[in-house]
Design a protein around this motif. Structure first.
Motif, short mmCIF file in Angstrom:
data_model
loop_
_atom_site.label_atom_id
_atom_site.label_comp_id
_atom_site.label_asym_id
_atom_site.label_seq_id
_atom_site.Cartn_x
_atom_site.Cartn_y
_atom_site.Cartn_z
N LYS A 136 1.13 -8.97 -13.63
CA LYS A 136 -0.11 -8.27 -13.96
C LYS A 136 -0.38 -7.08 -13.05
CE LYS A 136 -2.24 -12.55 -15.66
NZ LYS A 136 -3.28 -13.59 -15.39
N GLY A 137 0.33 -7.01 -11.93
CA GLY A 137 0.09 -5.92 -10.98
C GLY A 137 -1.19 -6.09 -10.21
N THR A 138 -1.62 -7.32 -10.02
CA THR A 138 -2.89 -7.59 -9.33
C THR A 138 -2.67 -7.71 -7.82
OG1 THR A 138 -2.60 -9.94 -9.81
CG2 THR A 138 -4.00 -8.67 -11.31
N PHE A 139 -2.11 -6.66 -7.27
CA PHE A 139 -1.98 -6.57 -5.81
C PHE A 139 -2.61 -5.26 -5.38
CE2 PHE A 139 2.04 -5.59 -7.95
CZ PHE A 139 2.22 -4.25 -7.64
N SER A 140 -3.17 -5.26 -4.19
CA SER A 140 -3.90 -4.09 -3.70
C SER A 140 -3.03 -3.27 -2.76
CB SER A 140 -5.16 -4.54 -2.95
OG SER A 140 -4.80 -5.16 -1.72
N PRO A 141 -3.45 -2.03 -2.45
CA PRO A 141 -2.69 -1.23 -1.48
C PRO A 141 -2.53 -1.93 -0.13
CG PRO A 141 -4.23 0.16 -2.67
CD PRO A 141 -4.53 -1.25 -3.08
N ASP A 142 -3.51 -2.79 0.22
CA ASP A 142 -3.41 -3.50 1.49
C ASP A 142 -2.32 -4.57 1.48
OD1 ASP A 142 -5.48 -1.99 2.51
OD2 ASP A 142 -7.02 -3.46 1.95
N ASP A 143 -1.89 -4.96 0.28
CA ASP A 143 -0.84 -5.98 0.17
C ASP A 143 0.56 -5.41 0.35
OD1 ASP A 143 -2.68 -8.03 -0.40
OD2 ASP A 143 -2.72 -7.48 -2.53
N VAL A 144 0.68 -4.07 0.36
CA VAL A 144 1.99 -3.43 0.41
C VAL A 144 2.48 -3.31 1.84
CG1 VAL A 144 3.30 -1.35 -0.17
CG2 VAL A 144 1.46 -2.12 -1.68
N GLU A 145 3.67 -3.82 2.08
CA GLU A 145 4.32 -3.68 3.39
C GLU A 145 5.29 -2.50 3.31
OE1 GLU A 145 6.25 -7.34 4.26
OE2 GLU A 145 4.41 -8.53 4.13
N TRP A 146 4.96 -1.41 3.98
CA TRP A 146 5.77 -0.19 3.85
C TRP A 146 7.03 -0.22 4.70
CZ3 TRP A 146 5.33 2.85 -0.08
CH2 TRP A 146 4.11 2.90 -0.77
N SER A 147 7.18 -1.22 5.54
CA SER A 147 8.41 -1.34 6.34
C SER A 147 9.28 -2.48 5.84
CB SER A 147 8.06 -1.57 7.81
OG SER A 147 7.28 -2.76 7.96
N ALA A 148 9.09 -2.88 4.58
CA ALA A 148 9.80 -4.06 4.05
C ALA A 148 11.29 -3.82 3.86
CB ALA A 148 9.17 -4.48 2.72
N GLY A 149 11.69 -2.58 3.64
CA GLY A 149 13.11 -2.31 3.42
C GLY A 149 13.31 -1.01 2.68
N ARG A 150 14.58 -0.66 2.47
CA ARG A 150 14.91 0.59 1.79
C ARG A 150 14.75 0.44 0.28
NH1 ARG A 150 20.82 2.02 3.47
NH2 ARG A 150 21.04 -0.24 3.30
N GLY A 151 14.25 1.50 -0.34
CA GLY A 151 14.07 1.51 -1.79
C GLY A 151 15.08 2.36 -2.51
N HIS A 152 16.01 2.98 -1.77
CA HIS A 152 17.15 3.67 -2.36
C HIS A 152 18.21 3.85 -1.28
CE1 HIS A 152 15.62 7.35 -0.44
NE2 HIS A 152 16.76 7.96 -0.76
N ASP A 153 19.36 4.33 -1.67
CA ASP A 153 20.49 4.50 -0.75
C ASP A 153 20.31 5.81 0.02
OD1 ASP A 153 22.87 4.51 0.58
OD2 ASP A 153 24.14 4.66 -1.21
N ALA A 154 19.47 5.76 1.04
CA ALA A 154 19.09 6.98 1.76
C ALA A 154 20.24 7.60 2.54
CB ALA A 154 17.94 6.67 2.71
N ASP A 155 21.30 6.85 2.80
CA ASP A 155 22.44 7.38 3.56
C ASP A 155 23.44 8.13 2.68
OD1 ASP A 155 21.39 6.10 5.81
OD2 ASP A 155 22.50 4.26 5.38
N TYR A 156 23.19 8.13 1.38
CA TYR A 156 24.21 8.67 0.48
C TYR A 156 24.49 10.15 0.72
CZ TYR A 156 26.88 9.60 -3.72
OH TYR A 156 27.88 9.97 -4.57
N ILE A 157 23.48 10.94 1.01
CA ILE A 157 23.67 12.37 1.23
C ILE A 157 24.69 12.61 2.35
CG2 ILE A 157 22.56 14.45 2.12
CD1 ILE A 157 20.10 13.77 0.55
#
Length: 564
Positions: free
Chosen positions: A200-221
């Motif tokens: 349902k997407g019933t999570f708030s901005p406060d529930d988001v952990e921004w250091s949880a991990g990588r969301g794409h292959d940032a080393d590819y470049i």
């Protein structure tokens, strides 16, 4: 009917448990490869239903095969024959739609049935893009399918589909299913409550952990820029890109993934280049990747023979996208599949009826290739489409003029319409060999497709086959993501030849060159998974109850070796 099937019907409803051969066939038959039997196809309509389906199947010692859109090219999400030691329940997640924006769209949380096209549509109004554009999205491919199978992409700066953030079910060595929340969202409660909140997407901005991990292959470049490295920039079995859901190949029940998105480039330019020298083209690749601060957006290669086949056997695809957009393509591909299935069931219909109908329609349209590009087709064997930002274009224009002054290469800057059609023509090439083989089925022996990651320092990148292999082929089509040194190589074999056997003859030749394959598609049931990949699979699925046999591994419970 078994007790399990009654239980599954109680979870998802009788209409959503398919057991007849005709009803299950579209799921049991792979998009291009694979076919086998299943006890049932189950179609849950919520994440909680999916959880209970998975629990029931694990408790009853069934094999689980997770399938999203069934658009894979190596049969990785369909059963492979019938040599399994337990009954199979195939779970279709195509009804589990849903995409939630995180951080204003900087990231997204995607459910199992969400497609790449839907993601593009949601991100476009806010000026952002997913990791890959106009490719698998046009055939209705799922986002989770791309992540689970390490699928590639044409954009030079973004690399393969990858994330370290996922919500998944995992079966342990005791045969018990556990919910693992590595999604980077603080969610409380039991598994049913967590899954309902994510859906349902019933999570708030406060529930988001921004250091949880990588969301794409940032080393590819950095890997792409290292043009002197003796290994490919990317390949499907790269141990550095295998992480839980990423590259799991159905060894987990993935409920959601969290991915990065990217700012859309608004001001772009396309340069079209032609040459008869593979060395000159390689000099350009190395120079552009190593001499400039900015990277190209895309650099797509097309061989002359591929150009020709794509114009004749992919014209309808270009027309459809040019005049209707990509919105309707998943529907058209689905309709074609239904027509092809019908032709297999009704004896007086010819094989590949859908391809034959589309090919007949395509003859009604004129060539969609612009005049200046067609003139290059007549002059040059090798073609390159180079898409860059407007800022990079200002730097690149005078540099290209100087680079091409010796006459070994020519280039021009495309108009907006020429640039669009150039890339559409390149996209159409991806299905051209399949169409050619289908329409000419009576006079050829079928097709095979390889996607190959070449060494970044390989100057002899264009394939030269020995006569004993070359003489077995009718058509050789080469195209690919040139700056990544990823080549798609499609072949149509002569009548009487076995495409799989011919492909196996090619593998040692690629091994000798230091190439890795597949580069973008999962090993599926076609390729031998290397030991590092098998170790990854075993760590995720110690009982071997999830999609066994992947990578040509054992299909037996607990990874017991199969008798020879």
């Amino acid at each position: 009917m078994s007790g399990l099937l009654n239980k599954l019907e109680g979870i998802v409803g009788q209409r959503h448990v398919l057991t007849s051969e005709s009803a299950t066939y579209p799921f049991r038959k792979g998009f291009r490869f694979g076919l086998g039997r299943v006890e049932a196809v189950v179609m849950p309509h919520s994440l909680v239903e999916l959880w209970h389906v998975a629990q029931s199947c694990v408790q009853e010692d069934r094999i689980l095969i997770m399938q999203a859109s069934n658009t894979g090219l190596t049969g990785g999400s369909s059963p492979d024959g019938n040599a399994y030691d337990r009954p199979i329940i195939l779970v279709s997640t195509r009804h589990l739609k849903g995409i939630h924006l995180v951080g204003g769209g900087k990231q997204v949380v995607c459910l199992p049935g969400a497609t790449l096209y839907e993601l593009e549509e949601i991100l476009s109004p806010i000026g952002r893009e997913p990791h890959s554009l106009i490719g698998s999205s046009c055939i209705g491919a799922s986002i989770l399918g791309g992540v689970s199978n390490n699928s590639g992409g044409s954009l030079v700066q973004r690399g393969p589909a990858f994330t370290e953030m996922a919500l998944f079910g995992q079966v342990d060595e005791k045969g018990e299913l556990h919910l693992v929340n590595h999604l980077g969202l603080r969610l409380k409660g039991d598994p049913e409550q967590v899954l309902a909140a994510v859906e349902k997407g019933t999570f708030s901005p406060d529930d988001v952990e921004w250091s949880a991990g990588r969301g794409h292959d940032a080393d590819y470049i950095d890997r792409v820029r290292d043009v002197d490295a003796d290994t490919p920039a990317r390949f499907n079995a790269d141990p550095g890109r295998l992480y839980e859901a990423s590259g799991c190949a159905g060894k987990l029940v993935v409920f959601a993934v969290r991915l990065d998105t990217f700012p859309a480039e608004k001001d772009t330019a396309v340069f079209y280049l032609g040459t008869n020298s593979t060395g000159k083209l390689e000099d350009l690749r190395r120079a552009v990747l190593s001499q400039f601060d900015e990277m190209p957006i895309a650099g797509e290669y097309l061989h002359r023979d591929t150009f020709e086949i794509a114009d004749h056997y992919g014209r309808d695809t270009v027309v459809a996208i040019r005049y209707l957009g990509t919105k309707h393509l998943p529907f058209f591909f689905a309709m074609k599949e239904k027509i092809d299935l019908l032709s297999q069931k009704v004896s007086f219909f010819p094989d590949a009826l859908g391809d034959r109908v589309l090919q007949a329609m395509s003859r009604l349209f004129p060539s969609q290739v612009p005049k200046r590009i067609m003139a290059y087709h007549k002059r040059f064997e090798h073609h390159l489409m180079l898409k860059v930002s407007g800022q990079f274009a200002d730097t690149l224009r005078p540099w290209l003029q100087e680079f091409c002054k010796d006459g070994d290469m020519a280039s021009f800057e495309c108009t907006a319409d020429e640039g669009k059609l150039a890339f559409l023509h390149r996209f159409a090439a991806a299905g051209a060999a399949g169409r050619y083989a289908a329409v000419n089925r009576k006079t050829t022996g079928g097709m095979m497709a390889l996607d190959v990651g070449l060494r970044r320092n390989d100057r002899e990148w264009f394939e030269k086959l020995p006569p004993e292999v070359d003489n077995k082929l009718v058509v050789k089509l080469y195209y690919g993501h040139f700056f990544c040194h990823v080549m798609h190589q499609d072949y149509v074999v002569k009548q009487g030849q076995d495409p799989v056997a011919v492909e196996h003859e090619m593998w040692p030749l690629l091994d000798k060159r230091g190439a890795r394959y597949p580069a973008e598609h999962n090993v599926g049931h076609l390729y031998n998974a290397p030991q590092s990949m098998l170790d990854h699979y075993r760590s995720l699925d110690p009982c071997n109850c999830m999609n066994p046999g992947i990578g040509r591994s054992t299909k037996r419970k607990n990874w017991v070796a199969e008798s020879v």
